[in-house]
Design a protein around this motif. Structure first.
Motif, PDB file in Angstrom:
ATOM      1  N   THR A 126       2.519  -1.975  -6.506  1.00  0.00           N
ATOM      2  CA  THR A 126       1.768  -0.744  -6.305  1.00  0.00           C
ATOM      3  C   THR A 126       2.364   0.334  -7.206  1.00  0.00           C
ATOM      4  N   GLN A 127       1.510   1.067  -7.883  1.00  0.00           N
ATOM      5  CA  GLN A 127       1.956   2.061  -8.848  1.00  0.00           C
ATOM      6  C   GLN A 127       2.385   3.342  -8.159  1.00  0.00           C
ATOM      7  N   VAL A 128       3.559   3.837  -8.533  1.00  0.00           N
ATOM      8  CA  VAL A 128       4.045   5.145  -8.102  1.00  0.00           C
ATOM      9  C   VAL A 128       4.256   5.987  -9.352  1.00  0.00           C
TER      10      VAL A 128
ATOM     11  N   SER B 235       0.848  -1.183   0.000  1.00  0.00           N
ATOM     12  CA  SER B 235       0.000   0.000   0.000  1.00  0.00           C
ATOM     13  C   SER B 235       0.885   1.236   0.000  1.00  0.00           C
ATOM     14  N   GLY B 236       0.270   2.379  -0.306  1.00  0.00           N
ATOM     15  CA  GLY B 236       0.992   3.636  -0.221  1.00  0.00           C
ATOM     16  C   GLY B 236       1.382   4.258  -1.544  1.00  0.00           C
ATOM     17  N   GLY B 237       1.156   3.564  -2.640  1.00  0.00           N
ATOM     18  CA  GLY B 237       1.484   4.142  -3.932  1.00  0.00           C
ATOM     19  C   GLY B 237       0.518   5.254  -4.304  1.00  0.00           C
ATOM     20  N   GLY B 238       0.830   5.949  -5.402  1.00  0.00           N
ATOM     21  CA  GLY B 238      -0.050   7.009  -5.863  1.00  0.00           C
ATOM     22  C   GLY B 238       0.661   7.983  -6.753  1.00  0.00           C
ATOM     23  N   LEU B 239       0.025   9.120  -6.942  1.00  0.00           N
ATOM     24  CA  LEU B 239       0.552  10.192  -7.778  1.00  0.00           C
ATOM     25  C   LEU B 239       1.144  11.277  -6.888  1.00  0.00           C
TER      26      LEU B 239
ATOM     27  N   TYR C  20       8.827  -1.183   5.060  1.00  0.00           N
ATOM     28  CA  TYR C  20       8.390   0.130   4.618  1.00  0.00           C
ATOM     29  C   TYR C  20       9.480   0.757   3.738  1.00  0.00           C
ATOM     30  N   LEU C  21       9.037   1.567   2.801  1.00  0.00           N
ATOM     31  CA  LEU C  21       9.980   2.295   1.952  1.00  0.00           C
ATOM     32  C   LEU C  21       9.585   3.762   1.964  1.00  0.00           C
TER      33      LEU C  21
ATOM     34  N   SER D 181       7.084  13.234  -1.567  1.00  0.00           N
ATOM     35  CA  SER D 181       7.407  12.022  -0.819  1.00  0.00           C
ATOM     36  C   SER D 181       6.229  11.058  -0.808  1.00  0.00           C
ATOM     37  N   LEU D 182       6.558   9.793  -0.693  1.00  0.00           N
ATOM     38  CA  LEU D 182       5.570   8.735  -0.489  1.00  0.00           C
ATOM     39  C   LEU D 182       6.175   7.696   0.446  1.00  0.00           C
ATOM     40  N   ARG D 183       5.314   6.989   1.122  1.00  0.00           N
ATOM     41  CA  ARG D 183       5.767   5.899   1.995  1.00  0.00           C
ATOM     42  C   ARG D 183       5.005   4.638   1.613  1.00  0.00           C
TER      43      ARG D 183
END
Length: 120
Positions: free
Chosen positions: A114-116, A7-11, A79-80, A17-19
């Motif tokens: 998950t797409q980033v 989880s946590g991907g997105g635009l 986590y990333l 930043s994203l986690r």
């Protein structure tokens, strides 16, 4: 044997930043290494970062200083944290787990991805 949920991907805009999070579930195994890989459009899947059961980390050169991998062994999770994101970081990110089953056999499992997307 091991089910992985990311989880946590997105635009996100460049510089943002994203986690990402990845949780492993199942039974009959002991997790060794956890990690993240990615596949950008038209490219092969590549290593991003890994973390051993003892906390030793390894990073691809292109993320050093920007990304940080961590894990919580009590939750079978990794986590990333991704900072200073660039358009070149756009990819599907996959969680990977290397584990040992009750028979002592080492095996690997992949999450669905998950797409980033990094774009303005």
């Amino acid at each position: 044997q091991v089910q992985l949920v990311e989880s946590g991907g997105g635009l996100v805009q460049p510089g943002g930043s994203l986690r990402l999070s990845c949780a492993a579930s199942g039974s009959g195994f002991s997790i060794d290494v956890m990690g993240w890989y990615r596949r950008a459009p038209g490219k092969e899947r590549e290593l991003v970062a890994t973390i051993s059961s003892g906390g030793r980390t390894n990073y691809a050169d292109f993320v050093k200083g920007r990304f940080a991998i961590s894990r919580d062994n009590t939750k079978n999770s990794t986590y990333l944290q991704m900072n200073s994101l660039k358009p070149d970081d756009t990819a599907v990110y996959y969680c990977y787990v290397g584990a040992i089953n009750l028979q002592g056999r080492y095996f690997g499992s992949w999450g669905p991805g998950t797409q980033v997307t990094v774009s303005s």
